[in-house]
Scaffold this active site. Structure first.
Site, PDB file in Angstrom:
ATOM      1  N   GLU A  30      83.569  -5.342   2.470  1.00 49.90           N
ATOM      2  CA  GLU A  30      84.084  -4.550   1.284  1.00 49.90           C
ATOM      3  C   GLU A  30      82.838  -3.466   0.465  1.00 49.90           C
ATOM      4  O   GLU A  30      82.769  -3.252  -0.638  1.00 49.90           O
ATOM      5  CB  GLU A  30      84.401  -5.733  -0.008  1.00 49.90           C
ATOM      6  CG  GLU A  30      84.887  -6.902   0.572  1.00 49.90           C
ATOM      7  CD  GLU A  30      86.576  -6.609   1.193  1.00 49.90           C
ATOM      8  OE1 GLU A  30      86.842  -5.384   1.003  1.00 49.90           O
ATOM      9  OE2 GLU A  30      87.119  -7.491   1.234  1.00 49.90           O
ATOM     10  N   ARG A  90      79.843   8.077   1.892  1.00 45.93           N
ATOM     11  CA  ARG A  90      81.119   8.610   2.096  1.00 45.93           C
ATOM     12  C   ARG A  90      81.044  10.096   1.430  1.00 45.93           C
ATOM     13  O   ARG A  90      80.656  10.051   0.159  1.00 45.93           O
ATOM     14  CB  ARG A  90      82.167   7.942   1.741  1.00 45.93           C
ATOM     15  CG  ARG A  90      83.574   8.691   2.044  1.00 45.93           C
ATOM     16  CD  ARG A  90      84.610   7.854   2.074  1.00 45.93           C
ATOM     17  NE  ARG A  90      84.958   6.856   1.332  1.00 45.93           N
ATOM     18  CZ  ARG A  90      86.266   6.076   1.112  1.00 45.93           C
ATOM     19  NH1 ARG A  90      87.410   6.242   2.056  1.00 45.93           N
ATOM     20  NH2 ARG A  90      86.365   5.475   0.340  1.00 45.93           N
ATOM     21  N   GLY A 100     100.562  11.434   1.362  1.00 44.00           N
ATOM     22  CA  GLY A 100     101.648  11.070   0.188  1.00 44.00           C
ATOM     23  C   GLY A 100     102.650  12.278   0.422  1.00 44.00           C
ATOM     24  O   GLY A 100     103.580  12.561  -0.422  1.00 44.00           O
ATOM     25  N   ASP A 117      89.589   2.703   6.264  1.00 39.85           N
ATOM     26  CA  ASP A 117      90.398   1.542   6.732  1.00 39.85           C
ATOM     27  C   ASP A 117      91.104   2.078   7.986  1.00 39.85           C
ATOM     28  O   ASP A 117      91.996   2.840   8.151  1.00 39.85           O
ATOM     29  CB  ASP A 117      91.325   0.739   5.921  1.00 39.85           C
ATOM     30  CG  ASP A 117      90.394  -0.113   4.704  1.00 39.85           C
ATOM     31  OD1 ASP A 117      89.226  -0.217   4.794  1.00 39.85           O
ATOM     32  OD2 ASP A 117      91.384  -0.256   3.767  1.00 39.85           O
ATOM     33  N   TRP A 173      83.089  -1.071  -2.775  1.00 42.07           N
ATOM     34  CA  TRP A 173      84.213  -0.064  -2.866  1.00 42.07           C
ATOM     35  C   TRP A 173      85.196  -0.642  -3.773  1.00 42.07           C
ATOM     36  O   TRP A 173      86.296   0.489  -4.210  1.00 42.07           O
ATOM     37  CB  TRP A 173      85.139   0.026  -1.492  1.00 42.07           C
ATOM     38  CG  TRP A 173      85.971  -1.047  -1.156  1.00 42.07           C
ATOM     39  CD1 TRP A 173      85.736  -2.027  -0.298  1.00 42.07           C
ATOM     40  CD2 TRP A 173      87.252  -1.146  -1.557  1.00 42.07           C
ATOM     41  NE1 TRP A 173      86.651  -3.024  -0.152  1.00 42.07           N
ATOM     42  CE2 TRP A 173      87.856  -2.449  -0.832  1.00 42.07           C
ATOM     43  CE3 TRP A 173      87.915  -0.582  -2.441  1.00 42.07           C
ATOM     44  CZ2 TRP A 173      89.149  -2.887  -1.271  1.00 42.07           C
ATOM     45  CZ3 TRP A 173      89.559  -1.067  -2.691  1.00 42.07           C
ATOM     46  CH2 TRP A 173      89.763  -2.233  -1.852  1.00 42.07           C
ATOM     47  N   ASP A 186      88.897 -11.801   2.163  1.00 41.40           N
ATOM     48  CA  ASP A 186      90.039 -11.442   2.072  1.00 41.40           C
ATOM     49  C   ASP A 186      90.891 -12.390   1.182  1.00 41.40           C
ATOM     50  O   ASP A 186      91.923 -12.053   0.414  1.00 41.40           O
ATOM     51  CB  ASP A 186      90.841 -11.747   3.563  1.00 41.40           C
ATOM     52  CG  ASP A 186      90.266 -10.618   4.531  1.00 41.40           C
ATOM     53  OD1 ASP A 186      90.567  -9.472   4.387  1.00 41.40           O
ATOM     54  OD2 ASP A 186      89.409 -11.218   5.401  1.00 41.40           O
TER      55      ASP A 186
END
Length: 586
Positions: free
Chosen positions: A195, A285, A302, A378, A432, A494
């Site tokens: 995470e 990032r 999208g 991911d 994140w 998770d």
């Protein structure tokens, strides 16, 4: 000679919960099979096809140990083939019912049914005949050929900052690192912090009433020979967290209180940095390059031409529709057109290739030196959520190689070797998640979980302390190892994530409680000195990950001291060992 403008690192973080023998649909093994079909097999095949064309993909591919264990599991490999056969059967029935004069556009539906029939058969052929049912060996092959770099993570993606003991934190990364080395043949240099969750070192008052120092997360990483990890842009740059503008799920009536805005730090993500407490590097990032892909409003996935994820055929479950627009109701979606979608991939990959070039070129012009653009996503975004995403990655890699030689695509490890950090920075507690902190995993919906996790942390350390030498009783030895597996599994980040986001609240609650119950069942048997073999075998048959685990990984690490101290010290770290030792001697 081509003048380089900078380096581009494309990092994919692959992770799924432990689904083995824990349901099928809508949550369970089928979630793994969907990602194998749409993401992992196509990704591996894409890397292979690029290599056949003379291009090394130079992707950094993180595969969490718990995911790698599942991909390597015969039960799940066999289950994947059964899943594909079921999908082929379902789409074959669509081929028989179309064209149907009572159904609008049924000729196009038949065309799409044939498209998916060919798709599933191709994936099955690749899995069985090209990759011999063994995706791990496939990734290992291209790692050894220099096409990709494999990184590791915590064994079960445990949320590092909220674990109460360094012993348990170390167990997550030692088991994780050892598993990656076993499956991929070499020790991973880099890792994905589960995470992206980071914690600094801090001072605390121990049970003895004295001050102690708990080392930062990177110290545990260094002790397991991990040399770098990744983080979000706001962690490096300051300002608003990316989490403030990302929707990660349906929150119901949960109140969200954002963190205060941080001042700009003066640092940027065009370089990697050392952490102050260990010689471990961090890469942030690139906000612009990342935002262009994952933004719900502005990102490529999208686009209306791409396949709609949420609408499925009521009979076969096939995705026959496209997004159309963000405001179009599911019932009004237009039918999918694979040709139109591939044309859009071509356009988007052109745009992204130009974006990367201009980011690096502009940075070089402004600073008179080459810079780094690192993006991390991911892996499951590509293929599973964004069906056309694997083709997008392939085209970006090809276009950079063939048309933009000024941009040097490298794996993260290659970049750090060629461009080692020259500065050390302190980064804040962060993740994140929404708000950039820990709220997603620690809130009023999940607060009941953490005392249980912390209690099992202490209990396993207490039990293992009584078995410093492996017992001659093989049944007791098996029980101790299974206890260690359950401890890792119940720590998975998770479970609180799925509870908070309401994506699978009841499923995640049940899974967490099941692992806790199995842990307590085994712990009770060990403490009673009698192991019920039937009960143990039943648990082992379900939770069989980490076959080579050694329960002694939970041998207590004295909190505040540096375990297994490495001689590789960052400049800012020198002298801290003596400081920690002095504090603990008081």
């Amino acid at each position: 000679m081509v003048q380089k403008v900078g380096q581009f690192v494309f990092m994919l973080h692959s992770h799924l919960p432990y689904y083995r023998m824990a349901g099928m649909w809508p949550f369970g093994e089928e979630c793994l099979y969907e990602c194998m079909e749409e993401t992992y097999v196509p990704l591996l095949n894409m890397i292979s096809e690029l290599y056949d064309e003379g291009i090394k993909a130079k992707l950094t591919v993180g595969i969490t140990p718990i995911l790698a264990e599942q991909l390597n599991d015969p039960h799940l490999q066999h289950g994947f083939i059964e899943y594909l056969d079921a999908r082929i059967k379902a789409v074959s029935e669509d081929l028989e019912r179309y064209p149907d004069p009572e159904v609008a556009h049924s000729q196009h539906l038949k065309y799409l049914a044939k498209y998916y029939f060919d798709w599933y058969n191709r994936i099955k052929d690749l899995f069985i005949n090209k990759f011999n049912r063994d995706l791990i060996s496939g990734f290992r092959k291209f790692q050894d050929l220099g096409c990709i770099e494999i990184t590791t993570s915590g064994a079960t993606h445990g949320f590092s900052p909220l674990l109460a003991t360094d012993t348990n934190l170390n167990a997550q990364f030692k088991v994780g690192s050892d598993t990656t080395k076993k499956l991929f043949g070499k020790k991973a240099k880099g890792c994905w912090l589960p995470e992206c969750a980071y914690r600094q070192g801090y001072e605390y008052i121990g049970k003895d009433g004295k001050k102690h120092w708990r080392p930062a997360v990177e110290v545990t990483l260094q002790n397991n020979d991990i040399e770098y990890f990744f983080t979000e842009s706001h962690v490096i740059e300051g300002g608003n967290s990316i989490g403030n503008r990302r929707n990660i799920g349906v929150y119901g009536n949960i109140e969200y209180i954002p963190l205060p805005k941080r001042e700009a730090t003066g640092y940027d993500t065009y370089s990697a940095y050392w952490l102050p407490d260990a010689q471990v590097a961090v890469m942030g990032r690139n906000d612009r390059a990342g935002f262009q892909v994952w933004s719900a409003a502005d990102g490529y996935p999208g686009d209306g031409c791409y396949r709609e994820f949420h609408r499925k055929d009521c009979n076969s479950g096939m995705h026959y529709w496209r997004i159309t627009s963000s405001t179009t109701d599911l019932g009004d979606k237009m039918l999918y057109d694979p040709v139109l979608a591939m044309n859009q991939v071509n356009s988007n990959s052109d745009h992204y290739t130009n974006l990367i070039y201009h980011l690096l070129n502009d940075y070089k012009k402004a600073n008179n030196r080459e810079g780094l653009v690192m993006v991390s996503f991911d892996t499951e975004l590509y293929g599973h959520w964004w069906f056309e995403g694997i083709e997008f990655i392939k085209q970006v890699i090809k276009k950079l190689n063939q048309h933009v030689p000024e941009v040097e695509m490298m794996t993260a490890g290659e970049y750090l070797k060629a461009h080692p950090p020259v500065e050390a920075i302190q980064i804040p507690e962060s993740s994140w998640g929404q708000g950039g902190h820990f709220w997603v995993w620690q809130n009023h919906l999940t607060e009941w979980m953490w005392p249980i996790i912390h209690a099992t942390e202490k209990r396993i350390i207490d039990i293992v302390s009584k078995f410093e030498t492996i017992p001659s009783d093989k049944l007791m030895h098996r029980a101790l190892n299974q206890l260690a597996r359950e401890e890792l599994l119940l720590q998975s980040s998770d479970w609180p994530f799925l509870i908070t986001t309401w994506q699978a609240k009841d499923y995640a609650t049940d899974r967490f409680r099941e692992h806790v119950e199995r842990f307590e069942t085994i712990a009770d048997m060990i403490e009673a000195g009698y192991i019920d073999e039937e009960k143990l075998v039943a648990i082992e048959s379900i939770d069989n990950c980490f076959a080579d685990i050694d329960y002694r990984v939970y041998s207590s690490i004295e909190e505040g001291l540096i375990p297994q101290q490495s001689t590789k010290l960052a400049p800012l770290y020198e002298g801290r060992v003596e400081q920690f030792a002095a504090i603990n001697k008081k």
